[in-house]
Design a protein around this motif. Sequence first.
Motif, PDB file in Angstrom:
ATOM      1  N   UNK A   1       4.812   6.441  -7.595  1.00  0.00           N
ATOM      2  CA  UNK A   1       4.265   5.742  -8.053  1.00  0.00           C
ATOM      3  C   UNK A   1       3.158   6.137  -8.852  1.00  0.00           C
ATOM      4  N   UNK A   2       2.640   7.498  -7.591  1.00  0.00           N
ATOM      5  CA  UNK A   2       1.818   7.631  -8.432  1.00  0.00           C
ATOM      6  C   UNK A   2       1.756   8.756  -9.613  1.00  0.00           C
ATOM      7  N   UNK A   3       2.871   9.797 -10.138  1.00  0.00           N
ATOM      8  CA  UNK A   3       2.890  10.401 -10.832  1.00  0.00           C
ATOM      9  C   UNK A   3       3.227   9.078 -12.247  1.00  0.00           C
ATOM     10  N   UNK A   4       4.193   7.954 -11.984  1.00  0.00           N
ATOM     11  CA  UNK A   4       4.262   7.308 -12.805  1.00  0.00           C
ATOM     12  C   UNK A   4       3.070   6.357 -12.970  1.00  0.00           C
ATOM     13  N   UNK A   5       2.528   6.054 -11.991  1.00  0.00           N
ATOM     14  CA  UNK A   5       1.265   4.924 -12.882  1.00  0.00           C
ATOM     15  C   UNK A   5       1.654   3.777 -13.014  1.00  0.00           C
ATOM     16  N   UNK A   6       2.740   3.107 -12.109  1.00  0.00           N
ATOM     17  CA  UNK A   6       3.030   1.547 -12.259  1.00  0.00           C
ATOM     18  C   UNK A   6       3.598   1.487 -10.397  1.00  0.00           C
ATOM     19  N   UNK A   7       4.036   0.248 -10.195  1.00  0.00           N
ATOM     20  CA  UNK A   7       5.565   0.078  -9.044  1.00  0.00           C
ATOM     21  C   UNK A   7       5.620  -1.224  -8.946  1.00  0.00           C
ATOM     22  N   UNK A   8       6.737  -1.366  -9.268  1.00  0.00           N
ATOM     23  CA  UNK A   8       7.550  -3.091  -8.992  1.00  0.00           C
ATOM     24  C   UNK A   8       7.458  -3.799  -7.767  1.00  0.00           C
TER      25      UNK A   8
ATOM     26  N   UNK B   1       0.703  -0.928   0.057  1.00  0.00           N
ATOM     27  CA  UNK B   1       0.670   0.130  -0.006  1.00  0.00           C
ATOM     28  C   UNK B   1       0.763   1.459  -0.110  1.00  0.00           C
ATOM     29  N   UNK B   2       1.882   1.440   0.704  1.00  0.00           N
ATOM     30  CA  UNK B   2       2.925   2.614   1.372  1.00  0.00           C
ATOM     31  C   UNK B   2       3.454   2.312  -0.690  1.00  0.00           C
ATOM     32  N   UNK B   3       3.736   1.508  -1.184  1.00  0.00           N
ATOM     33  CA  UNK B   3       4.231   1.534  -2.507  1.00  0.00           C
ATOM     34  C   UNK B   3       3.483   2.128  -3.225  1.00  0.00           C
ATOM     35  N   UNK B   4       2.132   1.691  -3.377  1.00  0.00           N
ATOM     36  CA  UNK B   4       1.013   2.164  -4.072  1.00  0.00           C
ATOM     37  C   UNK B   4       1.106   3.694  -4.795  1.00  0.00           C
ATOM     38  N   UNK B   5       1.280   3.962  -3.018  1.00  0.00           N
ATOM     39  CA  UNK B   5       0.551   5.495  -2.780  1.00  0.00           C
ATOM     40  C   UNK B   5       1.954   6.609  -3.094  1.00  0.00           C
ATOM     41  N   UNK B   6       2.994   5.707  -2.864  1.00  0.00           N
ATOM     42  CA  UNK B   6       4.410   7.127  -2.712  1.00  0.00           C
ATOM     43  C   UNK B   6       3.591   7.944  -4.203  1.00  0.00           C
TER      44      UNK B   6
END
Length: 103
Positions: A35-42, A27-32
Amino acid sequence: MAKPQKQSKQIVRQEITGIERLGLRVSSMINHPVAQTQRWVTIHRLDTDGDREWEEVMGLLNETDGIDMTFNDDESVTLKWEASTDEDRPVEVMEPVEEPAPF
């Protein structure tokens, strides 16, 4: 003269489960903000992430509408999502606070 007895307070510390720990990390990785700017996270699987916890959280993410999951060769998972439209965003309504009269 008798001394007052000290009352001992027991502090109950609740440990969080593996699923909760992994869920908070994801959740913290998604809400970073990045990540919110680039709209992806690994999301990389850590040694502390058990099989059951990993499968549970990945299953929940897989069921979530609007998230595309890519399972990578190194056991990581890349999540991608589209930007939400203005119509999809929750609207926060602030009610005015009435202050009492100063007299």
